[in-house]
Design an enzyme around this catalytic site. Structure first.
Site, PDB file in Angstrom:
ATOM      1  N   ASP A  16       0.848  -1.186   0.000  1.00 40.90           N
ATOM      2  CA  ASP A  16       0.000   0.000   0.000  1.00 40.90           C
ATOM      3  C   ASP A  16       0.892   1.248   0.000  1.00 40.90           C
ATOM      4  OD1 ASP A  16      -3.219   0.575   0.943  1.00 40.90           O
ATOM      5  OD2 ASP A  16      -1.786   2.232   1.099  1.00 40.90           O
ATOM      6  N   HIS A  69     -10.519  -5.008  -3.563  1.00 44.32           N
ATOM      7  CA  HIS A  69      -9.212  -5.359  -3.012  1.00 44.32           C
ATOM      8  C   HIS A  69      -9.356  -5.729  -1.546  1.00 44.32           C
ATOM      9  CE1 HIS A  69      -9.877  -1.033  -2.602  1.00 44.32           C
ATOM     10  NE2 HIS A  69      -9.222  -1.103  -1.453  1.00 44.32           N
ATOM     11  N   GLN A 100     -14.530   2.622   0.981  1.00 49.41           N
ATOM     12  CA  GLN A 100     -13.812   2.239  -0.238  1.00 49.41           C
ATOM     13  C   GLN A 100     -13.501   3.487  -1.053  1.00 49.41           C
ATOM     14  OE1 GLN A 100     -15.903  -0.520  -2.834  1.00 49.41           O
ATOM     15  NE2 GLN A 100     -14.108  -0.843  -4.149  1.00 49.41           N
TER      16      GLN A 100
END
Ligand code: AMP
Ligand code: ZN
Length: 116
Positions: free
Chosen positions: A32, A100, A94
């Site tokens: 990330d 994901h 989201q």
């Protein structure tokens, strides 16, 4: 179907860079860009599915591959405790509309009161 402007589709097509951790036939795991835990990866299906709510029955095989990839990443790194979180819909947090799973380790995500 790939979505031309989707940032995760662009990552999968390697049009924008990412730090790839591992991949399998159906999913890719990347770091990330803004980690909220010592280990914070994103497990992303290689096909564009907006969210779990948009996933067809046939596409559910992809979800199984995403969990398999999480299992294998944990095994490779000797991670015994990890959290998998999927935000579905803007109202649930989201921000990237390509399904994901957040793979989080090394942090107690329940320290501030959430209890599951
Ligand atoms: P969510 O809020 O559940 O949709 O999560 C989206 C995640 O994607 C966030 O944790 C972002 O930090 C992450 N993210 C956004 N752009 C990128 C990128 N280019 N590379 C890696 N992670 C990204
Ligand atoms: Zn996409």
């Amino acid at each position: 179907m790939a979505a031309p402007s989707c940032i995760f589709c662009k990552i999968i097509r390697q049009e924008i860079p990412s730090a790839i951790i591992k991949e399998n036939q159906a999913a890719i795991a990347i770091k990330d860009i803004s980690p909220r835990a010592p280990v914070h990866y994103l497990i992303i299906p290689k096909i564009h599915i907006e969210s779990v709510a948009h996933m067809s029955d046939t596409e559910a095989t992809v979800a199984a591959q995403m969990l398999i990839l999480a299992r294998d990443i944990a095994a490779d790194a000797g991670i015994v405790g990890f959290n998998l979180i999927t935000n579905n819909g803007a109202s649930a947090g989201q921000s990237v509309m390509h399904m994901h799973v957040h793979f989080l380790a090394g942090k107690d995500i329940y320290e501030h009161g959430l209890s599951l």
